[in-house]
Scaffold this motif. Structure first.
Motif, PDB file in Angstrom:
ATOM      1  N   ASN A 253      70.845  71.287  37.825  1.00  0.00           N
ATOM      2  CA  ASN A 253      71.346  72.585  38.037  1.00  0.00           C
ATOM      3  C   ASN A 253      70.443  73.448  37.108  1.00  0.00           C
ATOM      4  O   ASN A 253      70.198  74.533  37.437  1.00  0.00           O
ATOM      5  CB  ASN A 253      72.720  72.751  38.126  1.00  0.00           C
ATOM      6  CG  ASN A 253      73.321  72.039  39.267  1.00  0.00           C
ATOM      7  OD1 ASN A 253      72.928  71.809  40.301  1.00  0.00           O
ATOM      8  ND2 ASN A 253      74.547  71.573  39.232  1.00  0.00           N
ATOM      9  N   PHE A 254      70.515  73.146  35.581  1.00  0.00           N
ATOM     10  CA  PHE A 254      70.006  73.955  34.673  1.00  0.00           C
ATOM     11  C   PHE A 254      68.387  74.290  35.107  1.00  0.00           C
ATOM     12  O   PHE A 254      67.889  75.396  35.077  1.00  0.00           O
ATOM     13  CB  PHE A 254      70.049  73.508  33.401  1.00  0.00           C
ATOM     14  CG  PHE A 254      69.355  74.149  32.452  1.00  0.00           C
ATOM     15  CD1 PHE A 254      69.741  75.322  31.736  1.00  0.00           C
ATOM     16  CD2 PHE A 254      68.126  73.624  31.983  1.00  0.00           C
ATOM     17  CE1 PHE A 254      68.780  75.855  30.724  1.00  0.00           C
ATOM     18  CE2 PHE A 254      67.337  74.422  31.217  1.00  0.00           C
ATOM     19  CZ  PHE A 254      67.797  75.365  30.434  1.00  0.00           C
ATOM     20  N   LYS A 258      67.127  77.931  36.110  1.00  0.00           N
ATOM     21  CA  LYS A 258      66.285  78.450  34.944  1.00  0.00           C
ATOM     22  C   LYS A 258      65.041  78.690  35.567  1.00  0.00           C
ATOM     23  O   LYS A 258      64.313  79.745  35.280  1.00  0.00           O
ATOM     24  CB  LYS A 258      66.135  77.462  33.778  1.00  0.00           C
ATOM     25  CG  LYS A 258      65.327  77.909  32.648  1.00  0.00           C
ATOM     26  CD  LYS A 258      65.795  79.072  32.251  1.00  0.00           C
ATOM     27  CE  LYS A 258      65.241  79.543  31.039  1.00  0.00           C
ATOM     28  NZ  LYS A 258      65.740  80.744  30.321  1.00  0.00           N
ATOM     29  N   PHE A 259      64.129  77.705  36.443  1.00  0.00           N
ATOM     30  CA  PHE A 259      63.033  77.732  37.028  1.00  0.00           C
ATOM     31  C   PHE A 259      62.726  78.132  38.281  1.00  0.00           C
ATOM     32  O   PHE A 259      61.667  77.911  39.028  1.00  0.00           O
ATOM     33  CB  PHE A 259      62.188  76.624  36.422  1.00  0.00           C
ATOM     34  CG  PHE A 259      62.332  76.323  35.082  1.00  0.00           C
ATOM     35  CD1 PHE A 259      61.718  77.032  34.089  1.00  0.00           C
ATOM     36  CD2 PHE A 259      62.982  75.485  34.523  1.00  0.00           C
ATOM     37  CE1 PHE A 259      61.709  76.885  32.625  1.00  0.00           C
ATOM     38  CE2 PHE A 259      63.244  75.122  33.020  1.00  0.00           C
ATOM     39  CZ  PHE A 259      62.350  76.038  32.281  1.00  0.00           C
ATOM     40  N   GLY A 260      63.930  78.609  38.997  1.00  0.00           N
ATOM     41  CA  GLY A 260      63.698  79.001  40.391  1.00  0.00           C
ATOM     42  C   GLY A 260      63.108  77.900  41.381  1.00  0.00           C
ATOM     43  O   GLY A 260      62.450  78.375  42.348  1.00  0.00           O
ATOM     44  N   ASP A 261      63.547  76.843  41.229  1.00  0.00           N
ATOM     45  CA  ASP A 261      63.245  75.619  42.167  1.00  0.00           C
ATOM     46  C   ASP A 261      64.273  75.261  43.271  1.00  0.00           C
ATOM     47  O   ASP A 261      65.469  75.187  42.747  1.00  0.00           O
ATOM     48  CB  ASP A 261      62.697  74.564  41.311  1.00  0.00           C
ATOM     49  CG  ASP A 261      61.693  73.675  42.268  1.00  0.00           C
ATOM     50  OD1 ASP A 261      61.656  73.684  43.301  1.00  0.00           O
ATOM     51  OD2 ASP A 261      60.877  72.874  41.716  1.00  0.00           O
ATOM     52  N   PHE A 262      63.888  75.018  44.136  1.00  0.00           N
ATOM     53  CA  PHE A 262      65.122  74.755  45.226  1.00  0.00           C
ATOM     54  C   PHE A 262      65.261  72.965  45.316  1.00  0.00           C
ATOM     55  O   PHE A 262      66.281  72.570  45.806  1.00  0.00           O
ATOM     56  CB  PHE A 262      64.919  75.104  46.585  1.00  0.00           C
ATOM     57  CG  PHE A 262      64.817  76.610  46.870  1.00  0.00           C
ATOM     58  CD1 PHE A 262      65.749  77.074  46.778  1.00  0.00           C
ATOM     59  CD2 PHE A 262      63.820  77.219  46.834  1.00  0.00           C
ATOM     60  CE1 PHE A 262      66.197  78.801  47.050  1.00  0.00           C
ATOM     61  CE2 PHE A 262      63.708  78.558  46.757  1.00  0.00           C
ATOM     62  CZ  PHE A 262      65.179  79.461  47.087  1.00  0.00           C
ATOM     63  N   ASP A 263      64.268  72.288  44.380  1.00  0.00           N
ATOM     64  CA  ASP A 263      64.415  70.920  44.394  1.00  0.00           C
ATOM     65  C   ASP A 263      64.707  70.382  43.233  1.00  0.00           C
ATOM     66  O   ASP A 263      64.223  71.079  42.092  1.00  0.00           O
ATOM     67  CB  ASP A 263      63.109  70.258  44.907  1.00  0.00           C
ATOM     68  CG  ASP A 263      62.997  70.616  46.489  1.00  0.00           C
ATOM     69  OD1 ASP A 263      63.673  70.843  47.265  1.00  0.00           O
ATOM     70  OD2 ASP A 263      61.687  70.779  46.686  1.00  0.00           O
ATOM     71  N   LYS A 264      65.073  69.264  42.975  1.00  0.00           N
ATOM     72  CA  LYS A 264      65.445  68.711  41.743  1.00  0.00           C
ATOM     73  C   LYS A 264      64.175  68.184  40.983  1.00  0.00           C
ATOM     74  O   LYS A 264      63.003  67.947  41.920  1.00  0.00           O
ATOM     75  CB  LYS A 264      66.355  67.303  42.082  1.00  0.00           C
ATOM     76  CG  LYS A 264      67.647  67.661  42.375  1.00  0.00           C
ATOM     77  CD  LYS A 264      68.401  66.229  42.930  1.00  0.00           C
ATOM     78  CE  LYS A 264      69.668  66.248  43.501  1.00  0.00           C
ATOM     79  NZ  LYS A 264      70.437  65.126  43.502  1.00  0.00           N
TER      80      LYS A 264
END
Length: 627
Positions: A253-254, A258-264
């Protein structure tokens, strides 16, 4: 009221502070919050070393407020405060840091992670304010004092009414102008974002009254607005928490937030180093390349923090280009910042951290390749090109760091393998690592030269990325085994007897070959060969530039004029060889010329090169077929 001129070379220096040192107006809030945090740290330190001062760390806080009508922003703390003399000394002398003096006077054992060092951060507020009011009461004084300034004209000090220790800073914002809308800082959402971006990990709570909408009537969809005190910052960064208390979901989740990604992320890398240079790092390898990753404007870099305060959003110096896909943060108290805290001075500390991070990432990738092959191959399909780029970039200086991480498609295994795996399975008597370049696996499979190499039961690495051949050229040798392009005219797989036979045929046919060369000025040589099995003709190259390399150069926007030296090779065992000899012997110039041009065009098509005159070649083929 006492009025004073600034000390130092005040007016010019203050003007420099406001207009030159800081390039980003947003950081004024970071600087003032950092100063407030330092004041709280100082008070807490006093409570540990002075029996007369009693304070609970849980009671220490920073308050943030704004007033749209008055156009003011207020930052308050209940820290150690300043006396009248300290106000004059710390705020009246530019580049005088009370925090630095405090830090210098502490024992080594009691060093705190105080932030302010240069005494200029406070003045960044003049980028957005035309008047600043500071009311402060020291823990050591019964009186409060008000320091006030409109900038270069100096400042005044007067008695205040504040009862409790601490400091209240009020910024009177400038009027909007054609270049900047200063009232954007009177927006709740904007202030929350600035705190989250720059000061999220200040170790004391930063509180602000925020607006909440509460559903009043569900049927009528009516909401009631009310204010509520909210802590804006996280205080303890995830990388400083005990790993046992942080779940995989917390890290994921961080990363996504933090980096605006929708994927893990595909992989998480943590590092905590104590020593000459101490730092903590929390790094992630994304599961996919960002949309702009191969855009020239893509910015690499790790978020850089100093004691929890963000200094740079993307510090490019912390990552080599070949690991530019890595996202993450680095937090260190040992970095020598420049006076504005916006950029770093060049230092051995920064270089050491960067070197350690590069090594850590590389070792993690090596472990992934060894222990989790499926995940590594998933990673490599996304970012492998970047690793290959790193091998040949900078004249191959980093090839030994990366050569065991790159993979290529194996004709034998029909999957990606490493160079180490290729060499470990080389046939007895095999001296070279054979490779073939092309735009796809299917096109390489159809290359005439593949047949001869595979007949020897030698594996071939299929190079399908534009960077691949440059990569293996940079490596040059792997475990003392040289690379050999099977499309090179220097491919040497014939027996001595076959070589002698071919040499004899070429010598006997030198006039025929010379006549063909005259008809095809673009090539360097025409010759008969025994290396082709069922195919009639092929193009090979000699020298450092291959045909596939030429394609890369040709695709560049500027014509570099770099061309491969090509050889037209004709299968001496194929019926076309006999046909050519008959035409030349019978002096049938028209058909000889036509056959020569057709054969060269066929070789170009097989090699994936363009034909300059497709209409002429089409007509020639039709003429030959119709006879």
């Amino acid at each position: 009221m006492e009025k004073h001129e600034f000390k130092s070379e005040s007016k010019k220096l203050l003007d420099l502070m406001i207009n030159s040192i800081y390039t980003n107006k947003d950081i004024f809030l970071r600087e003032l919050i950092s100063n407030a945090s330092d004041a709280l740290d100082k008070l807490y330190y006093r409570s540990l070393t002075d029996d007369k001062v009693s304070v609970s760390k849980d009671d220490l806080k920073i308050d943030l407020a704004f007033d749209k009508d008055e156009k003011t922003i207020t930052i308050s703390d209940n820290g150690i405060g300043m006396t009248k003399e300290e106000l004059a000394e710390n705020l009246g002398t530019i580049a005088k840091s009370g925090t630095l003096d405090f830090k210098d006077n502490m024992s080594k054992e009691d060093k705190l992670d105080v932030i302010g060092q240069f005494g200029v951060g406070f003045y960044s507020a003049f980028m957005v304010a035309d008047k600043i009011t500071v009311e402060s009461k020291s823990i050591d004084s019964k009186e409060a004092y008000i320091w006030e300034s409109k900038g270069v004209d100096g400042y005044s000090i007067d008695k205040g009414t504040k009862k409790d220790n601490g400091t209240i800073i009020t910024l009177h914002l400038k009027e909007n102008d054609s270049e900047f809308a200063y009232d954007k800082y009177l927006d709740e959402y904007e202030l929350k974002n600035l705190v989250k971006k720059y000061s999220d990990y200040i170790s004391f709570p930063i509180n602000m009254m925020v607006t909440h909408n509460e559903l009043k009537d569900e049927k009528k969809h009516e909401y009631e607005e009310h204010k509520e005190l909210e802590t804006l910052n996280s205080m303890v960064p995830i990388w400083k928490r005990d790993p046992k208390d942080v779940s995989d979901a917390d890290y994921e989740n961080f990363y996504m937030d933090k980096f605006g990604d929708f994927d893990k992320p595909l992989k998480r890398i943590t590092s905590s180093v104590e020593g000459v240079t101490s730092y903590k790092a929390l790094l992630f390898i994304p599961g996919h390349a960002p949309a702009d990753y191969y855009n020239p404007n893509y910015e690499k870099g790790l978020a850089l923090y100093s004691n929890g305060v963000m200094i740079m959003e993307k510090c490019a110096d912390l990552l080599p280009d070949y690991f530019s896909f890595v996202k993450g943060i680095v937090d260190s108290e040992d970095l020598p910042l420049n006076i504005s805290r916006e950029t770093l001075q060049e230092s051995k500390s920064l270089s050491l951290i960067a070197k350690n991070i590069e090594g850590k990432i590389r070792r993690e990738l090596e472990d992934m390749l060894k222990d989790d092959r499926a995940t590594y191959e998933e990673f490599f399909k996304t970012f492998g090109v970047q690793l290959k780029y790193g091998v040949y970039n900078n004249f191959g200086m980093d090839k030994e760091k990366l050569q065991d991480l790159v993979m290529f498609y194996s004709a034998e295994h029909e999957k990606l393998i490493t160079l180490k795996e290729y060499v470990s399975e080389m046939k007895e008597g095999q001296e070279k690592i054979y490779f073939a370049s092309g735009s796809s696996i299917s096109k390489i499979n159809s290359m005439p030269q593949v047949e001869q190499v595979r007949d020897k039961e030698y594996d071939i690495l299929y190079l399908t990325d534009y960077v691949d051949e440059f990569c293996v050229t940079a490596i040059s040798k792997y475990e003392e085994k040289e690379f050999q392009n099977i499309a090179s005219g220097e491919l040497d797989l014939e027996t001595e007897e076959e070589k002698k036979e071919t040499e004899k045929v070429n010598k006997k046919s030198k006039d025929l070959l010379k006549a063909m060369k005259y008809l095809i000025p673009d090539i360097d040589e025409v010759r008969f060969t025994n290396k082709l099995k069922s195919h009639p003709v092929c193009l090979t190259s000699k020298g450092d530039v291959s045909i596939e390399m030429q394609k890369v150069f040709d695709a560049m926007p500027n014509d570099l004029g770099i061309k491969a030296k090509t050889i037209l090779e004709i299968n001496e065992k194929h019926p076309i060889s006999k046909k050519l000899k008959e035409l030349y012997k019978n002096d049938d110039k028209t058909d000889f010329n036509n056959y020569t041009k057709i054969l060269y065009s066929e070789a170009c098509i097989i090699a994936g090169l363009p034909i300059d005159n497709p209409t002429e070649i089409s007509d020639l083929i039709c003429d030959v077929i119709s006879k």
